[in-house]
Motif scaffolding. Structure first.
Motif, PDB file in Angstrom:
ATOM      1  N   GLU A 160       0.733  -1.271   0.066  1.00  0.00           N
ATOM      2  CA  GLU A 160       0.087  -0.054   0.010  1.00  0.00           C
ATOM      3  C   GLU A 160       0.846   1.113   0.063  1.00  0.00           C
ATOM      4  OE1 GLU A 160      -2.864   0.136   3.089  1.00  0.00           O
ATOM      5  OE2 GLU A 160      -4.029  -1.719   2.402  1.00  0.00           O
ATOM      6  N   ILE A 161       0.430   2.471  -0.700  1.00  0.00           N
ATOM      7  CA  ILE A 161       0.981   3.592  -0.860  1.00  0.00           C
ATOM      8  C   ILE A 161       0.314   4.524  -0.028  1.00  0.00           C
ATOM      9  CG2 ILE A 161       1.917   5.316  -2.400  1.00  0.00           C
ATOM     10  CD1 ILE A 161       2.278   3.193  -4.350  1.00  0.00           C
ATOM     11  N   ILE A 162       0.880   5.373   0.716  1.00  0.00           N
ATOM     12  CA  ILE A 162       0.599   6.418   1.652  1.00  0.00           C
ATOM     13  C   ILE A 162       1.148   7.772   1.157  1.00  0.00           C
ATOM     14  CG2 ILE A 162       0.087   7.345   3.839  1.00  0.00           C
ATOM     15  CD1 ILE A 162       0.187   4.649   5.000  1.00  0.00           C
ATOM     16  N   ASP A 163       0.332   8.776   0.425  1.00  0.00           N
ATOM     17  CA  ASP A 163       0.862  10.077   0.202  1.00  0.00           C
ATOM     18  C   ASP A 163       0.723  11.048   1.326  1.00  0.00           C
ATOM     19  OD1 ASP A 163       1.490  12.368  -0.974  1.00  0.00           O
ATOM     20  OD2 ASP A 163      -0.287  12.443  -2.374  1.00  0.00           O
ATOM     21  N   LEU A 164       1.942  11.471   1.701  1.00  0.00           N
ATOM     22  CA  LEU A 164       1.976  12.388   3.060  1.00  0.00           C
ATOM     23  C   LEU A 164       1.927  13.627   2.629  1.00  0.00           C
ATOM     24  CD1 LEU A 164       4.856  10.538   5.101  1.00  0.00           C
ATOM     25  CD2 LEU A 164       2.361   9.919   4.971  1.00  0.00           C
ATOM     26  N   VAL A 169       5.251   7.168   1.027  1.00  0.00           N
ATOM     27  CA  VAL A 169       5.779   5.742   1.601  1.00  0.00           C
ATOM     28  C   VAL A 169       5.323   4.669   1.216  1.00  0.00           C
ATOM     29  CG1 VAL A 169       6.576   6.809   3.772  1.00  0.00           C
ATOM     30  CG2 VAL A 169       4.273   5.567   3.624  1.00  0.00           C
ATOM     31  N   ARG A 170       5.695   3.399   0.758  1.00  0.00           N
ATOM     32  CA  ARG A 170       5.131   2.431   0.494  1.00  0.00           C
ATOM     33  C   ARG A 170       5.169   1.118   1.577  1.00  0.00           C
ATOM     34  NH1 ARG A 170       6.991  -0.436  -5.329  1.00  0.00           N
ATOM     35  NH2 ARG A 170       5.531  -2.122  -5.380  1.00  0.00           N
ATOM     36  N   VAL A 171       4.242   1.030   1.996  1.00  0.00           N
ATOM     37  CA  VAL A 171       4.255  -0.419   3.295  1.00  0.00           C
ATOM     38  C   VAL A 171       4.004  -1.584   2.483  1.00  0.00           C
ATOM     39  CG1 VAL A 171       3.060  -0.894   5.305  1.00  0.00           C
ATOM     40  CG2 VAL A 171       2.860   1.526   4.559  1.00  0.00           C
ATOM     41  N   GLU A 186       8.873   1.424   2.948  1.00  0.00           N
ATOM     42  CA  GLU A 186       9.795   2.011   2.032  1.00  0.00           C
ATOM     43  C   GLU A 186       9.803   3.490   1.840  1.00  0.00           C
ATOM     44  OE1 GLU A 186      11.274   1.182  -2.596  1.00  0.00           O
ATOM     45  OE2 GLU A 186       9.743  -0.084  -1.919  1.00  0.00           O
ATOM     46  N   VAL A 187      10.486   4.327   1.650  1.00  0.00           N
ATOM     47  CA  VAL A 187      10.535   5.646   1.169  1.00  0.00           C
ATOM     48  C   VAL A 187      11.059   5.631  -0.083  1.00  0.00           C
ATOM     49  CG1 VAL A 187      10.778   7.994   1.882  1.00  0.00           C
ATOM     50  CG2 VAL A 187      10.654   6.272   3.477  1.00  0.00           C
ATOM     51  N   PRO A 188      10.358   5.316  -1.203  1.00  0.00           N
ATOM     52  CA  PRO A 188      10.969   5.363  -2.560  1.00  0.00           C
ATOM     53  C   PRO A 188      11.873   6.481  -2.894  1.00  0.00           C
ATOM     54  CG  PRO A 188       8.836   4.716  -2.595  1.00  0.00           C
ATOM     55  CD  PRO A 188       9.075   5.214  -1.300  1.00  0.00           C
ATOM     56  N   SER A 189      11.404   7.921  -2.487  1.00  0.00           N
ATOM     57  CA  SER A 189      12.403   8.906  -2.806  1.00  0.00           C
ATOM     58  C   SER A 189      13.830   9.009  -2.285  1.00  0.00           C
ATOM     59  CB  SER A 189      11.494  10.208  -2.539  1.00  0.00           C
ATOM     60  OG  SER A 189      11.262  10.230  -1.329  1.00  0.00           O
ATOM     61  N   GLU A 190      13.868   8.420  -0.983  1.00  0.00           N
ATOM     62  CA  GLU A 190      15.006   8.562  -0.288  1.00  0.00           C
ATOM     63  C   GLU A 190      15.733   7.142  -0.575  1.00  0.00           C
ATOM     64  OE1 GLU A 190      15.030  11.508   0.738  1.00  0.00           O
ATOM     65  OE2 GLU A 190      13.255  11.810   0.315  1.00  0.00           O
TER      66      GLU A 190
END
Length: 310
Positions: A160-164, A169-171, A186-190
């Motif tokens: 699941e993806i959560i837009d903050l 973040v990708r859980v 997972e924090v894809p951008s980092e």
């Protein structure tokens, strides 16, 4: 004199390098005073690790991600006081409310302080962990202990993806490991992955409710993620990117070695108590909590080898 001065500088630098390269979960051996905790470890402009000390003296790690719309926390701490301290300290790095909470591990050393979380918290929890938290809550009520916070619903998928707001973040559920409901963030951008208790940095594999062979496969799934170059543990120290991969591989190898040793002892016809007395852990005997955790690991893997922990 100048040559002597340069030599002293080189020796000092070598000593600092040696101290920095100590691979251990023990703060004393690593050279970090307990007074340094709790502390944030800045991973990027909007992502922090949070290291707090728990007994008998190693870190419990939480992940903090700050978006425009609020703050996400992955894993809490082991008491109401410790979790409240974490929430108070989050206010020093962001004025935004904590809105999301990911249950990476359902164990009490990560959830026992959850009663102080905001009432409108949006939980993300795997179905396996939700079922366990319900059991823990019922047991607490029956024993007249403080209630266990049980999220209302489980996540609908294993990814699941959560837009903050400005950062996502990708859980991910990559398989059973330490608890059976192990979630990773997972924090894809980092390019980073918080692994909760699926990764215990230089801590002897804790297997009270683990799934040994599946744990190895789960770690391999994490290592195979193409865009991740930094792995954050649920216990032990947060490492720099290149070291974090090395240490995750080392931990996977420790799990493999523990399984192999228990398999060897069982095949030799020993009883479980004899196996506990005769186990040879090699280099892993020096890992943090080896003396405490190894008998638990043997008993758990014994039932797994018997097919009783499915």
């Amino acid at each position: 004199m100048r040559l002597l001065f340069c030599l002293c500088l080189c020796l000092a630098a070598t000593g600092l390098h040696a101290q920095a390269s100590v691979r251990t979960a023990d703060p004393a051996v690593r050279g970090v005073p307990l007074s340094a905790f709790p502390r944030f470890v800045k991973l990027s402009e909007r992502v922090y690790g949070y290291e707090e000390i728990r007994q008998p003296g190693f870190t419990t790690v939480s992940l903090i991600v700050i978006g425009r719309n609020g703050v996400l926390v992955a894993d809490g701490q082991g008491s109401v006081q410790a979790t409240q301290t974490m929430l108070d300290r989050i206010k020093t790095i962001s004025p935004l409310p904590v809105k999301w909470y990911v249950v990476g591990s359902d164990h009490g050393d990560h959830t026992a302080g959850n009663s102080v979380l905001p009432e409108d918290m949006q939980f993300v929890v795997h179905a396996n962990s939700l079922a366990q938290l319900k059991k823990d809550s019922a047991a607490a009520v029956a024993a007249n202990r403080p209630a266990v916070i049980v999220p209302p619903v489980a996540m609908r998928s294993d990814d699941e993806i959560i837009d903050l707001g400005g950062i996502s973040v990708r859980v991910r559920f990559l398989g059973r490991a330490h608890t059976g409901g192990d979630l990773m963030v997972e924090v894809p951008s980092e390019n980073l992955l918080f692994m909760s208790e699926a990764y215990l940095n230089r801590v002897f594999p804790a297997m009270r409710s683990a799934y040994g062979a599946e744990w190895v496969r789960t770690i391999n799934q994490a290592l195979a993620l193409k865009h991740v170059d930094r792995f954050i543990p649920g216990h032990g120290f947060i490492e720099n990117a290149n070291v974090s991969r090395e240490e995750l591989v080392a931990f996977r190898d420790a799990v493999i070695a523990v399984i192999a040793e228990v398999t060897r002892l069982k095949a030799a016809g020993l009883t479980v108590d004899q196996a506990i007395a005769q186990a040879n852990w090699g280099p892993y005997a020096k890992w943090f909590l080896a003396e405490q955790q190894s008998p638990i690991a043997i008993r758990r893997l014994w039932t797994e080898l018997d097919g009783a922990s499915k």
